[in-house]
Design a protein around this motif. Structure first.
Motif, mmCIF file in Angstrom:
data_model
loop_
_atom_site.group_PDB
_atom_site.id
_atom_site.type_symbol
_atom_site.label_atom_id
_atom_site.label_comp_id
_atom_site.label_asym_id
_atom_site.label_seq_id
_atom_site.Cartn_x
_atom_site.Cartn_y
_atom_site.Cartn_z
ATOM 1 N N PHE A 82 16.584 19.852 20.624
ATOM 2 C CA PHE A 82 17.359 18.889 21.408
ATOM 3 C C PHE A 82 18.006 17.868 20.481
ATOM 4 O O PHE A 82 17.509 17.592 19.384
ATOM 5 C CB PHE A 82 16.448 18.178 22.424
ATOM 6 C CG PHE A 82 15.801 19.124 23.396
ATOM 7 C CD1 PHE A 82 16.503 19.628 24.474
ATOM 8 C CD2 PHE A 82 14.481 19.516 23.226
ATOM 9 C CE1 PHE A 82 15.923 20.512 25.371
ATOM 10 C CE2 PHE A 82 13.883 20.403 24.111
ATOM 11 C CZ PHE A 82 14.596 20.895 25.187
ATOM 12 N N SER A 83 19.104 17.311 20.951
ATOM 13 C CA SER A 83 19.856 16.353 20.146
ATOM 14 C C SER A 83 19.015 15.110 19.855
ATOM 15 O O SER A 83 18.348 14.565 20.741
ATOM 16 C CB SER A 83 21.132 15.944 20.885
ATOM 17 O OG SER A 83 21.769 14.874 20.222
ATOM 18 N N HIS A 84 19.039 14.680 18.603
ATOM 19 C CA HIS A 84 18.343 13.457 18.194
ATOM 20 C C HIS A 84 19.334 12.327 17.942
ATOM 21 O O HIS A 84 18.951 11.267 17.445
ATOM 22 C CB HIS A 84 17.517 13.730 16.934
ATOM 23 C CG HIS A 84 16.328 14.604 17.164
ATOM 24 N ND1 HIS A 84 15.027 14.129 17.199
ATOM 25 C CD2 HIS A 84 16.242 15.930 17.419
ATOM 26 C CE1 HIS A 84 14.197 15.129 17.433
ATOM 27 N NE2 HIS A 84 14.912 16.239 17.576
ATOM 28 N N ALA A 85 20.585 12.601 18.299
ATOM 29 C CA ALA A 85 21.631 11.602 18.034
ATOM 30 C C ALA A 85 21.870 10.680 19.229
ATOM 31 O O ALA A 85 22.445 9.606 19.088
ATOM 32 C CB ALA A 85 22.935 12.307 17.674
ATOM 33 N N ILE A 263 8.723 22.982 20.371
ATOM 34 C CA ILE A 263 9.737 21.973 20.722
ATOM 35 C C ILE A 263 9.950 21.096 19.495
ATOM 36 O O ILE A 263 9.095 20.257 19.174
ATOM 37 C CB ILE A 263 9.302 21.115 21.922
ATOM 38 C CG1 ILE A 263 8.880 21.994 23.105
ATOM 39 C CG2 ILE A 263 10.412 20.161 22.326
ATOM 40 C CD1 ILE A 263 8.252 21.224 24.243
ATOM 41 N N LYS A 264 11.035 21.287 18.802
ATOM 42 C CA LYS A 264 11.292 20.555 17.567
ATOM 43 C C LYS A 264 11.318 19.040 17.818
ATOM 44 O O LYS A 264 12.044 18.549 18.670
ATOM 45 C CB LYS A 264 12.640 20.985 16.979
ATOM 46 C CG LYS A 264 12.646 22.378 16.366
ATOM 47 C CD LYS A 264 11.799 22.436 15.104
ATOM 48 C CE LYS A 264 11.914 23.778 14.416
ATOM 49 N NZ LYS A 264 11.090 23.864 13.209
ATOM 50 N N LYS A 275 10.969 9.641 23.536
ATOM 51 C CA LYS A 275 11.423 11.015 23.651
ATOM 52 C C LYS A 275 12.949 11.047 23.660
ATOM 53 O O LYS A 275 13.579 10.083 24.112
ATOM 54 C CB LYS A 275 10.904 11.656 24.949
ATOM 55 C CG LYS A 275 9.462 12.153 24.899
ATOM 56 C CD LYS A 275 9.090 12.831 26.206
ATOM 57 C CE LYS A 275 7.712 13.449 26.145
ATOM 58 N NZ LYS A 275 7.674 14.637 25.263
ATOM 59 N N GLU A 276 13.514 12.136 23.184
ATOM 60 C CA GLU A 276 14.962 12.290 23.238
ATOM 61 C C GLU A 276 15.400 12.452 24.691
ATOM 62 O O GLU A 276 14.737 13.111 25.485
ATOM 63 C CB GLU A 276 15.405 13.516 22.442
ATOM 64 C CG GLU A 276 14.943 13.519 20.990
ATOM 65 C CD GLU A 276 15.437 12.308 20.219
ATOM 66 O OE1 GLU A 276 16.522 11.798 20.545
ATOM 67 O OE2 GLU A 276 14.730 11.884 19.283
#
Length: 309
Positions: A82-85, A263-264, A275-276
């Protein structure tokens, strides 16, 4: 901090006192070694058979099967990313992360030392196995300190929900490479299952383990209630402890795999508390909708109208 130290010290003294009294006013040593032979058919034969022929094999096969399943899943399906941005959602307070860390630390010690004691003869017994036994006891004390807040803080969120059945039907989406909203609250059915096994199964492990550790404690009330002798009670505790221990070890392994590999970046939520947003939107859709409806977040994602999650 001082109170916590004194609490830990009191537990250590309790365990030390129990070992010091071992053999005094005994119900299993001295002449009872002879009288207990008469009760061998009552759980004794079962315990000997299970311990000598099956328990270690079941534990080893379970361990290999779980590791193989992890490897297969990682190679075929791969981890979810999932996006971490984007925006992050605050999921766990410092207190929650603290008791989770204590519980995690205790399990990291309990599982390997438990296996080593189970396969003690293969390790040659002696000092190494005794050290593992003492570490097992120390880790049990840590777990006792974490299990109470874990129960009180999370039990409401862990109660069964109707959407858990839909989560089961699709195995939480972990058998698919497609990212789509999954029916789950703050904790999904898999996490709930681990919670119940860790908390309630862990409580049974503490009780049965305590019985085996103290050996000669006064259990007259329990014996009268169930019509058992002390040696029969110990044999039953050993059987329950070993089988339940295997189940706990398997679920602990699954929990670690999901948090670290499947789940990365998921494990970071128990470090930072966040959480993202995309992860919550996909894997915890009911919680995401709840946060949105209560205006606790400004959502950047929305669910398609008419699509049942």
């Amino acid at each position: 901090m001082k109170k916590l130290f004194l609490m830990i010290l009191s537990f250590v003294n309790l365990f030390a006192y129990g070992q010091e009294r071992m053999g005094q006013d005994t119900q299993i040593w001295d002449f009872h070694r002879i009288t207990n032979i008469e009760n061998y058919q009552n759980f004794g034969k079962l315990w000997t058979s299970l311990q000598g022929e099956y328990i270690a094999t079941i534990a080893l096969v379970s361990l290999i099967a779980v590791l193989a399943a992890f490897a297969l899943h990682y190679m075929v399906i791969g981890p979810k990313q999932f996006s971490h941005a984007g925006k992050k959602i605050y999921a766990f307070t410092l207190f929650e992360r603290s008791f989770h860390f204590i519980a995690a630390l205790s399990w990291v010690i309990l599982v390997p030392t438990g296996f080593i004691m189970m396969f003690g003869s293969y390790f040659g017994g002696g000092v190494f196995v005794r050290v593992c036994k003492n570490l097992h006891v120390f880790a049990t004390i840590l777990f006792i300190l974490s299990i109470i807040p874990m129960f009180l803080w999370w039990i409401k969120r862990m109660l069964p929900a109707s959407y858990d059945l839909r989560w089961i039907m699709i195995v939480g989406g972990y058998l698919s490479k497609i990212k789509r909203p999954i029916p789950a609250g703050k904790f999904n059915f898999g996490q709930k299952s681990w919670y119940y096994i860790a908390v309630f199964g862990g409580l049974i492990m503490i009780i049965t383990g305590g019985f085996m550790y103290f050996l000669d404690f006064n259990s007259t009330a329990i014996q009268n209630l169930f019509g058992l002798t002390q040696i029969e009670l110990l044999r039953i505790c050993a059987i329950i402890h070993n089988f339940l221990g295997i189940i706990c070890a398997v679920f602990f392994g699954i929990h670690i795999y999901m948090a670290v590999f499947a789940i990365k970046g998921s494990i970071h939520s128990m470090v930072s508390g966040y959480k993202e947003e995309e992860e919550v939107y996909i894997l915890h859709s009911y919680w995401y909708k709840e946060l949105s409806e209560k205006n606790k977040i400004k959502p950047n994602f929305s669910y398609e109208a008419g699509v049942k999650i």
